[in-house]
Design a protein around this motif. Structure first.
Motif, short mmCIF file in Angstrom:
data_model
loop_
_atom_site.label_atom_id
_atom_site.label_comp_id
_atom_site.label_asym_id
_atom_site.label_seq_id
_atom_site.Cartn_x
_atom_site.Cartn_y
_atom_site.Cartn_z
N PHE A 154 14.03 -7.42 -10.92
CA PHE A 154 13.53 -7.50 -9.55
C PHE A 154 14.71 -7.72 -8.60
O PHE A 154 15.54 -8.61 -8.83
N VAL A 155 14.79 -6.87 -7.59
CA VAL A 155 15.90 -6.97 -6.63
C VAL A 155 15.35 -6.98 -5.21
O VAL A 155 14.21 -6.58 -4.97
N ASP A 156 16.15 -7.43 -4.28
CA ASP A 156 15.73 -7.44 -2.87
C ASP A 156 15.67 -6.02 -2.32
O ASP A 156 16.47 -5.16 -2.69
N GLY A 157 14.75 -5.83 -1.40
CA GLY A 157 14.72 -4.57 -0.66
C GLY A 157 15.48 -4.72 0.63
O GLY A 157 15.71 -5.84 1.09
N HIS A 158 15.88 -3.59 1.22
CA HIS A 158 16.66 -3.68 2.45
C HIS A 158 15.89 -3.23 3.69
O HIS A 158 16.41 -3.24 4.78
N GLY A 159 14.64 -2.80 3.50
CA GLY A 159 13.81 -2.50 4.65
C GLY A 159 13.18 -3.79 5.16
O GLY A 159 13.48 -4.88 4.68
N LYS A 160 12.30 -3.62 6.16
CA LYS A 160 11.55 -4.79 6.62
C LYS A 160 10.50 -5.12 5.57
O LYS A 160 9.86 -4.21 5.03
N SER A 161 10.34 -6.40 5.26
CA SER A 161 9.31 -6.72 4.29
C SER A 161 7.94 -6.67 4.97
O SER A 161 7.84 -6.64 6.19
N PHE A 162 6.90 -6.59 4.15
CA PHE A 162 5.54 -6.54 4.71
C PHE A 162 4.63 -7.43 3.87
O PHE A 162 4.98 -7.84 2.77
N LYS A 163 3.45 -7.72 4.41
CA LYS A 163 2.52 -8.63 3.73
C LYS A 163 1.42 -7.83 3.09
O LYS A 163 0.94 -6.85 3.64
N THR A 164 1.02 -8.26 1.90
CA THR A 164 -0.20 -7.70 1.34
C THR A 164 -1.28 -8.76 1.46
O THR A 164 -1.04 -9.95 1.21
N ILE A 165 -2.46 -8.32 1.90
CA ILE A 165 -3.54 -9.29 2.14
C ILE A 165 -4.72 -8.98 1.24
O ILE A 165 -4.85 -7.88 0.70
N SER A 166 -5.58 -9.97 1.09
CA SER A 166 -6.83 -9.74 0.38
C SER A 166 -7.82 -9.16 1.39
O SER A 166 -8.12 -9.80 2.39
N PRO A 167 -8.32 -7.94 1.14
CA PRO A 167 -9.20 -7.33 2.14
C PRO A 167 -10.54 -8.04 2.27
O PRO A 167 -11.25 -7.83 3.25
N SER A 168 -10.88 -8.87 1.30
CA SER A 168 -12.18 -9.55 1.38
C SER A 168 -12.10 -10.83 2.20
O SER A 168 -13.12 -11.34 2.64
N THR A 169 -10.88 -11.36 2.41
CA THR A 169 -10.75 -12.60 3.16
C THR A 169 -9.70 -12.52 4.26
O THR A 169 -9.62 -13.39 5.12
#
Lengths: 475, 285
Positions: A29-44
């Motif tokens: 696992f390595v760092d990415g160089h783009g902007k990071s983003f969030k993954t959300i639970s679509p039910s909550t």
């Protein structure tokens, strides 16, 4: 008297979601160089994790890792040994199946009974199936000594995140290719958990690389000059863009795109089974299914009866918490997708179709859409022509088998179709007339690793699954 | 007194008929020594669209025939061609300037190739189809079906080249519109005469002559064309443009590649323009 269901939630304790995830490149696992983003639970709408975004340089590093692994390790390994890695992966997925199912339902919003009983078992089966091909490729009817292509760039959608990963990675690896896979931006978590499975299986570094991100990351991957093969599942619009991007190159391409399947019910069909098939056809996975039976074509003489029973059945569908074992319909995967479903449904009403949903209480947080049918739909209505990718069924009628065929085929898509009748000769005649890659007769939405899947016309080209699924990964 | 030759007017072959180009245009075709041979019809966009319409109209009937029947029709083309070998040899010698022996080799190979493909008609489904052992109580099988209307740019080699790209497309049930080799279009039209008299339904093969660069883009972007074979496109930039245009309705594209016409043809000449259909049915009593 009304019987209520007690909540039957599946425990989330089995999954350990980290606060943030990097890219999986060259076994680490390595760092990415783009902007990071969030993954959300679509039910909550709860934020689940922060996900690294791969920029062009990250994609390039992943492709380089895949190329190195291809040249030094994977293409030199015997098919039998490659197969053993895939068998290992299949076994680890089986061992960790509950964890995968819960994580998939949290990140995607699909009901646990589907992730647990459909998605994850099919994922393991897919790896198991293609594991067995790895040392038998010369018997596959694809030439006496089929060779791998090299590095495969694979881009998958959010509707079956782990299953689509399996459809892509298993045949690619079995044939001796290495891969860089980009999961959808709203559902990256099971792919990242799969990266852990690769580590547990001791898969050589670089054979599988996972780069997270959205459209830009995908574009960088499919247009990377050192990618030999592009496999994409998703919208027809993006599929077209990919076909243009690879024009004039040597890249081999398979595209599994949109659909607008007709589910055709004749007057002699067993009505209860047909109604179950209609429900499964359009409400399975919230209708987020490219092969969903989104156009019901019912023979005029039984239309009323079928619709009455369909409505009665729809009243029993339970919409809600994806982790509840009684849930039939989970959350819509994203706010964006929900807006699209709403917009097309409003257009349907404004064009004169009649809308109906059963009374159903939707949770206040998250993205939800009640199971919906439209009657009085004509062929010209947008709701009958465009892919909704949601729990929305258009109902049309027909009188003769020929009319059913004509209406069913009157679409630029051609992924799947359903036929319900008791008459065997009619089933086979209909199956021969329907311009679709998969025809389910007296059943719907069945999948199996041994069964080729893919479309005619603008539903894309190439097949995934079965012996045919090897063809896209060898030369 | 010497007798004056009766020369042939070379037209297009569309829908089983031999029309002139609707544009009224023609272009000069010279023989290998640069002498005038004939004026060939210079097909236009409208001709290309008429040809697609004819191919689409013929598709249901042709793809609905039994494979055995299609095989017999292809064999019949071979039979009729065999009977006209001398004519084709003479045409090849004149247009390409090859030796008699060379011309004979190509004509014989064209006949033999048609026979080879005729035999494939009722075998390709057995070779590329499958019974699929799914993990459940279901009957499941996959079989190939023709893609639909295929546009083909024929390579050089006016007879064997044309036969080599057309036969594999139609034997499986597709219909086609083929642009003949631009410098050597005449033999393609003579071959059209063979096909027109070989029980091949009109519209299954449509032959256009003229400028590839002018006609091919209309076929590549035509929304009622399902497949595109770029074998005869020699300009890489044009090939790329055509592939891009073909993406609008996701045509199945066969890219140009190096291929020796006399070698045994690769199977993907047929399989590229086949769809796989998988049918499921529950088992039960």
């Amino acid at each position: 008297m009304k019987f209520e269901y007690a909540p039957a939630p599946e425990s989330r304790a089995i999954v350990d979601i980290k606060p943030s995830y990097g890219l999986f490149v060259n076994g680490e696992f390595v760092d990415g160089h783009g902007k990071s983003f969030k993954t959300i639970s679509p039910s909550t709408e709860e934020v689940l994790a922060e996900i690294a975004e791969a920029d062009e340089a990250d994609v390039d590093a992943a492709v380089k890792a895949a190329r190195r692994a291809y040249a030094r390790v994977w293409s030199k390994m015997s098919g039998a040994e490659r197969g053993k890695y895939l068998f290992r992966i299949a076994r680890i997925i089986q061992e960790r199946s509950r964890e995968f199912a819960v994580l998939e339902s949290i990140d995607n919003g699909k009901p646990i009974k589907e992730s647990r009983d459909v998605d994850v078992p099919l994922v393991a089966a897919h790896f198991f199936y293609y594991a067995g091909w790895a040392d038998k490729l010369s018997y596959a009817g694809l030439g006496s000594d089929p060779q791998p292509l090299g590095v495969a760039g694979q881009v998958i959608p959010w509707n079956f995140p782990l299953l689509m990963l399996a459809w892509k990675i298993a045949p690619a690896l079995a044939c001796g290719n290495t891969v860089v896979l980009k999961p959808a931006e709203t559902t990256p978590l099971t792919a990242l958990l799969f990266a852990e499975v690769c580590q547990q299986a001791d898969l050589p570094p670089g054979v599988v690389n996972i780069v997270t991100g959205a459209g830009e990351t995908g574009r960088a991957l499919v247009s990377h000059p050192d990618v030999d093969k592009v496999a994409f599942t998703g919208s027809t619009e993006v599929g077209r863009a990919i076909a243009k991007a690879v024009a004039g190159t040597e890249k081999k391409v398979t595209l599994e795109l949109g659909g607008k399947a007709a589910n055709i019910v004749f007057d002699d069909a067993p009505v209860d089974q047909a109604v179950e098939g209609i429900v499964n056809g359009i409400f399975f996975n919230q209708g987020h299914v490219c092969c969903a039976g989104s156009r019901l074509l019912v023979q005029e003489s039984v239309a009323e009866e079928v619709l009455d029973r369909l409505k009665r059945r729809m009243k029993t569908l339970r919409v809600g918490d994806p982790l509840d074992k009684n849930t039939d319909i989970g959350a819509i995967n994203s706010g964006e997708q929900l807006a699209k479903i709403r917009a097309l449904s409003e257009i349907a009403e404004s064009e004169g179709a009649e809308r109906w949903s059963p009374p159903c209480e939707l949770p206040s947080n998250g993205f939800w859409f009640a199971p919906t049918i439209f009657t009085g739909v004509s062929q010209a209505h947008r709701i009958a022509r465009e892919e909704v990718f949601g729990p929305v069924l258009s109902v049309l009628t027909f009188r003769t088998p020929k009319e059913a065929v004509e209406k069913a085929n009157n679409t630029p898509f051609g992924l799947s179709a359903g036929v319900w009748t008791d008459k065997g000769s009619r089933i086979l005649w209909m199956a021969s007339q329907l311009r679709a890659g998969v025809v389910w007769s007296n059943t719907f939405n069945r999948f199996d690793p041994a069964s080729p899947f893919g479309g005619y016309k603008e539903s894309g080209y190439g097949r995934e699954g079965g012996r045919h699924g090897l063809e896209g990964y060898v030369r | 007194m010497t007798r004056l030759d009766v020369k042939k007017t070379y037209k297009l072959y569309i829908g089983g008929e031999f029309p002139r180009s609707e544009s009224g245009r023609s272009y000069v075709v010279n023989d290998a020594k640069g002498r005038f041979m004939a004026n060939a019809a210079q097909a236009s966009r409208k001709d290309a669209r008429d040809a697609v319409k004819a191919a689409r109209a013929a598709f249901a009937g042709w793809s609905g025939k039994t494979a055995y029947n299609r095989g017999q029709v292809l064999y019949r083309i071979a039979e009729v061609l065999e009977g006209r070998r001398d004519q084709f040899e003479a045409e090849l010698r004149a247009s390409e300037g090859v030796t008699a022996a060379r011309a004979r080799t190509y004509v014989d190979a064209a006949v033999d190739r048609l026979v080879w493909y005729a035999g494939w008609a009722d075998k390709i489904a057995q070779v590329t189809g499958n019974a699929n052992p799914v993990a459940g109580p279901y009957f499941n099988h996959s079989a190939p079906e023709p893609t639909g209307v295929v546009a083909v740019v024929a390579p050089k080699g006016p007879l064997l080249g044309l036969v080599s790209v057309v036969a594999p497309v139609i034997v499986t049930g597709n219909t086609c519109v083929v642009i003949a080799s631009e410098p050597h279009p005449l033999t393609a039209i003579t071959l059209g005469e063979v096909m027109a008299t070989s029980d091949l339904p009109g519209g299954v093969v449509n032959v256009l002559t003229g400028s590839v660069a002018e006609i091919a883009p209309w076929l590549a972007s035509h929304l009622d064309v399902n497949g595109l074979d770029l074998t005869g496109v020699t300009d890489p930039a044009l090939a790329t443009d055509l592939e891009i245009a073909a993406a609008d309705n996701l045509k199945r594209v066969r890219r140009p590649g190096v291929e020796e016409l006399l070698d045994p043809p690769p199977l993907d000449r047929m399989t590229r323009f086949l769809e796989t259909k998988t049918v499921w049915h529950p088992l039960g009593i």
